[in-house]
Design a protein around this motif. Structure first.
Motif, mmCIF file in Angstrom:
data_model
loop_
_atom_site.group_PDB
_atom_site.id
_atom_site.type_symbol
_atom_site.label_atom_id
_atom_site.label_comp_id
_atom_site.label_asym_id
_atom_site.label_seq_id
_atom_site.Cartn_x
_atom_site.Cartn_y
_atom_site.Cartn_z
ATOM 1 N N LYS A 41 19.328 7.694 3.547
ATOM 2 C CA LYS A 41 20.612 8.392 3.599
ATOM 3 C C LYS A 41 21.320 8.516 2.252
ATOM 4 N N VAL A 42 20.625 8.212 1.156
ATOM 5 C CA VAL A 42 21.234 8.299 -0.182
ATOM 6 C C VAL A 42 20.537 9.394 -0.971
ATOM 7 N N VAL A 43 21.287 10.428 -1.340
ATOM 8 C CA VAL A 43 20.718 11.556 -2.071
ATOM 9 C C VAL A 43 20.916 11.400 -3.576
ATOM 10 N N ASN A 88 5.569 12.047 13.322
ATOM 11 C CA ASN A 88 5.327 12.008 14.769
ATOM 12 C C ASN A 88 6.536 12.542 15.527
ATOM 13 N N ALA A 89 6.329 12.807 16.788
ATOM 14 C CA ALA A 89 7.368 13.426 17.615
ATOM 15 C C ALA A 89 8.612 12.560 17.738
ATOM 16 N N ASP A 90 8.428 11.238 17.718
ATOM 17 C CA ASP A 90 9.572 10.329 17.839
ATOM 18 C C ASP A 90 10.537 10.481 16.662
ATOM 19 N N ASN A 91 10.006 10.908 15.511
ATOM 20 C CA ASN A 91 10.848 11.079 14.320
ATOM 21 C C ASN A 91 11.286 12.529 14.123
ATOM 22 N N GLY A 92 11.027 13.370 15.119
ATOM 23 C CA GLY A 92 11.476 14.757 15.028
ATOM 24 C C GLY A 92 10.370 15.782 14.903
ATOM 25 N N LEU A 112 15.845 12.540 8.380
ATOM 26 C CA LEU A 112 14.584 12.435 7.633
ATOM 27 C C LEU A 112 14.511 11.048 7.011
ATOM 28 N N TYR A 113 13.430 10.328 7.311
ATOM 29 C CA TYR A 113 13.272 8.958 6.844
ATOM 30 C C TYR A 113 12.448 8.897 5.551
ATOM 31 N N PRO A 114 12.694 7.886 4.708
ATOM 32 C CA PRO A 114 11.872 7.709 3.503
ATOM 33 C C PRO A 114 10.388 7.569 3.828
#
Length: 267
Positions: free
Chosen positions: A166-168, A193-197, A217-219
């Protein structure tokens, strides 16, 4: 620039300075005598230092030498009578570049050097404002192993890179995306994967940064995708493949040259 056509000649600044010492050192001394100590101290960030740091006399004098380089190293065209002062340096050198232009006012020189400043990438590790030659893990080099191998050096560096969720701002991974991936490829594909979108194609950095800042969006999903555009480029583009070969040959030749020079330099 037509580098293959032999239209560009690269010069070593050390050789230029040593062969023209009678020009270089008087210029350095003139810059030093025309400026007060506080003005020179403000330029010390070119070495990654601060004017509040305890500096040696050599570190202070280095700024005067860097300023002289702006005038001493010229771009010369086919007609040797024509040359211009064009200095291409990172934004971290901006204070010494301003010093050079101020020096022109002091000596009443009308034609000031042209300064081309480029964006500086932060180091890949936490709290690294810029890449460091002394820390190989802080950046990706041309001579690093390419991305074709799953255990390649580039993949390892990206995996270990600082990339807080969450840090840009001041996020080195997002800096690579903003200044390299999107300008060059115009999009960025993330496989997840689908769990992450599920898989998603980002068409702009603004779209990606919005998802990243919100936590969509995760690292862990961003990092594996970061190396993919480069890997695909060097895998599928014939010109890119040839460029990799040429770079590796040049790096190896420079390595041998440095070894030979070191051997001759030792007493």
């Amino acid at each position: 620039m037509n580098l293959k056509g032999g239209q560009v000649e690269f010069l070593r600044s050390s050789e230029e300075i040593n062969t023209k010492a009678h020009e270089y050192w008087p210029l350095v001394m003139d810059i030093a005598r025309r400026n007060k100590l506080p003005r020179i101290l403000r330029c010390c960030q070119i070495m990654g230092r601060s004017e509040q740091d305890e500096l040696s006399a050599a570190e202070i004098f280095y700024s005067c030498m860097q300023c002289a380089d702006v005038f001493f190293l010229k771009v010369t065209f086919d007609d040797l009578s024509k040359h211009v002062n064009i200095c291409w340096l990172g934004m971290d050198q901006r204070k010494v570049n301003v010093l050079a232009r101020e020096y022109c006012d002091d000596i009443k020189r009308k034609n000031k050097p042209v300064i081309l400043s480029y964006h500086m990438f932060p180091g890949l590790q936490e709290v690294q404002e810029k890449m460091s030659k002394s820390d190989p893990s802080s950046s990706i080099y041309m001579e690093d192993e390419d991305c074709l191998c799953p255990q390649a050096e580039v993949n390892v560096k990206i995996k270990k890179a600082f990339c807080p969720p969450k840090v840009v701002e001041k996020n080195p991974c997002l800096e690579y995306l903003k200044y390299i991936i999107f300008p060059w490829f115009n999009e960025f594909e993330v496989e997840r994967n689908a769990d992450n979108g599920g898989d998603k194609s980002f068409k702009s950095f603004e779209e990606l940064s919005s998802d990243y800042e919100s936590g969509e969006l995760y690292p862990e999903d961003l990092k594996p995708a970061l190396a993919k555009p480069v890997r695909d480029h060097f895998k599928n583009d014939p010109k890119a493949k040839e460029l990799v070969k040429r770079v590796k040959v040049c790096v190896w030749a420079l390595h041998l040259l440095c070894q030979e020079w070191t051997a001759h330099a030792q007493p």
